[in-house]
Motif scaffolding. Structure first.
Motif, PDB file in Angstrom:
ATOM      1  N   ASP A 239       0.815  -1.217   0.000  1.00  0.00           N
ATOM      2  CA  ASP A 239       0.000   0.000   0.000  1.00  0.00           C
ATOM      3  C   ASP A 239       0.848   1.266   0.000  1.00  0.00           C
ATOM      4  OD1 ASP A 239       0.940  -0.291   2.571  1.00  0.00           O
ATOM      5  OD2 ASP A 239      -1.029  -0.560   3.484  1.00  0.00           O
TER       6      ASP A 239
ATOM      7  N   GLU B 164      -3.779   6.439  -4.374  1.00  0.00           N
ATOM      8  CA  GLU B 164      -5.077   6.078  -4.923  1.00  0.00           C
ATOM      9  C   GLU B 164      -5.438   7.079  -6.016  1.00  0.00           C
ATOM     10  OE1 GLU B 164      -6.925   3.567  -4.442  1.00  0.00           O
ATOM     11  OE2 GLU B 164      -6.148   2.651  -2.599  1.00  0.00           O
ATOM     12  N   THR B 165      -5.937   6.577  -7.137  1.00  0.00           N
ATOM     13  CA  THR B 165      -6.365   7.440  -8.232  1.00  0.00           C
ATOM     14  C   THR B 165      -7.757   7.013  -8.683  1.00  0.00           C
ATOM     15  OG1 THR B 165      -5.632   6.097 -10.128  1.00  0.00           O
ATOM     16  CG2 THR B 165      -3.950   7.419  -8.988  1.00  0.00           C
TER      17      THR B 165
ATOM     18  N   GLY C 111      -7.646   3.623  -9.949  1.00  0.00           N
ATOM     19  CA  GLY C 111      -7.167   2.566  -9.077  1.00  0.00           C
ATOM     20  C   GLY C 111      -5.855   2.930  -8.403  1.00  0.00           C
ATOM     21  N   PHE C 112      -5.270   1.953  -7.735  1.00  0.00           N
ATOM     22  CA  PHE C 112      -4.051   2.173  -6.959  1.00  0.00           C
ATOM     23  C   PHE C 112      -2.834   2.222  -7.866  1.00  0.00           C
ATOM     24  CE2 PHE C 112      -0.366   0.487  -4.668  1.00  0.00           C
ATOM     25  CZ  PHE C 112      -0.328   1.335  -3.573  1.00  0.00           C
TER      26      PHE C 112
ATOM     27  N   ARG D 213     -11.001  -5.915   0.127  1.00  0.00           N
ATOM     28  CA  ARG D 213      -9.588  -5.518   0.105  1.00  0.00           C
ATOM     29  C   ARG D 213      -8.698  -6.725  -0.130  1.00  0.00           C
ATOM     30  NH1 ARG D 213      -5.072  -3.911   3.883  1.00  0.00           N
ATOM     31  NH2 ARG D 213      -3.986  -2.258   2.762  1.00  0.00           N
TER      32      ARG D 213
END
Length: 250
Positions: free
Chosen positions: A116, A120-121, A124-125, A171
């Motif tokens: 992680d 974040e966009t 997506g990540f 998740r």
């Protein structure tokens, strides 16, 4: 038995291996694999437990940042003492991705990945590497991984480092979609690996599975079984660590 703190040199035994766990109960589970007494060595910001005829042990703290800082403290102290470590092992219990890493199984990481670390966009990540910075993965020596897994009867695959433990099926699915080889998640491996890399030394991560990755269900956790598996695993790993130690002495 833990003996009083030693005075003088940090590294006075043959140990060139540092095992970093998150919390003392994990450290003590590793110590149980070795018959000799344990001595405390107090450092600025960290306390190393030396096992006679075994590795040095460090309860480095929870999370990648504190694990990195504490491990780096111990590695720097050893280097300044003129007797640096040759190998750092991140160890402890972890969540396993079912069905590939069942409760009580042992996992040796062939990739230690920060899951992680990024952004974040709307699409997506994005890992931090896609943003043009740093790294997200450290790879332990392949031969060491093979030998350790064979000796301990462990699974091999990616162990993810997270700053927030997974608590939902959504998740867990997202992590597996990004990291399909993931077997387990924990909170310290990447931090320990960063400290090892800064000192130019090898790293290994060994995890015993205490709970499934997914919805948070304390009733399903088997921490005692995982700690027992960790002790038994390190008992079997001893010849591999000793061999690596001798190899690095040459």
């Amino acid at each position: 038995m833990v003996l009083p703190a030693e005075e003088g040199h940090l590294i006075t035994s043959a140990s060139r291996v540092l095992v970093a766990t998150a919390v003392p109960v994990e450290r003590d589970a590793v110590a149980e694999a070795f018959p000799g007494p344990v001595r405390e060595l107090s450092l600025p910001g960290a306390t190393v437990h030396r096992v006679e005829d075994g590795p040095d042990l460090l309860a480095a703290g929870v999370g990648p940042a504190l694990a990195a800082a504490s491990t780096a403290t111990a590695l720097t102290a050893a280097a300044l003492d003129g007797r640096p470590y040759h190998l750092v092992v991140s160890a402890g219990i972890a969540g396993g991705f079912p069905p590939h890493a069942p409760l009580g199984s042992l996992v040796v990481a062939d990739e230690i990945t920060a899951a992680d670390l990024g952004a974040e966009t709307a699409d997506g990540f994005l890992p931090v590497t896609d943003l043009g910075f740093g790294t997200i993965t450290h790879r332990p020596p392949a031969a060491l991984v093979r030998e350790a897994a064979a000796a301990a009867g462990a699974l091999t695959g990616t162990v993810l480092t997270v700053s927030t433990v997974t608590g939902t099926a959504a998740r867990a699915d997202a992590l597996l979609a990004r990291h399909p080889r993931a077997l387990a998640e924990a909170m310290e491996g990447f931090g320990v690996a960063e400290a090892a890399a800064a000192h130019g030394m090898a790293v290994l991560e060994v995890r015993a599975v205490s709970n499934p990755v997914g919805p948070r269900d304390r009733a399903a956790w088997r921490i005692g079984d995982a700690l027992t598996a960790l002790t038994e695993g390190f008992g079997k790993l001893t010849p591999v660590l000793e061999s690596w130690n001798r190899h690095e002495h040459r």
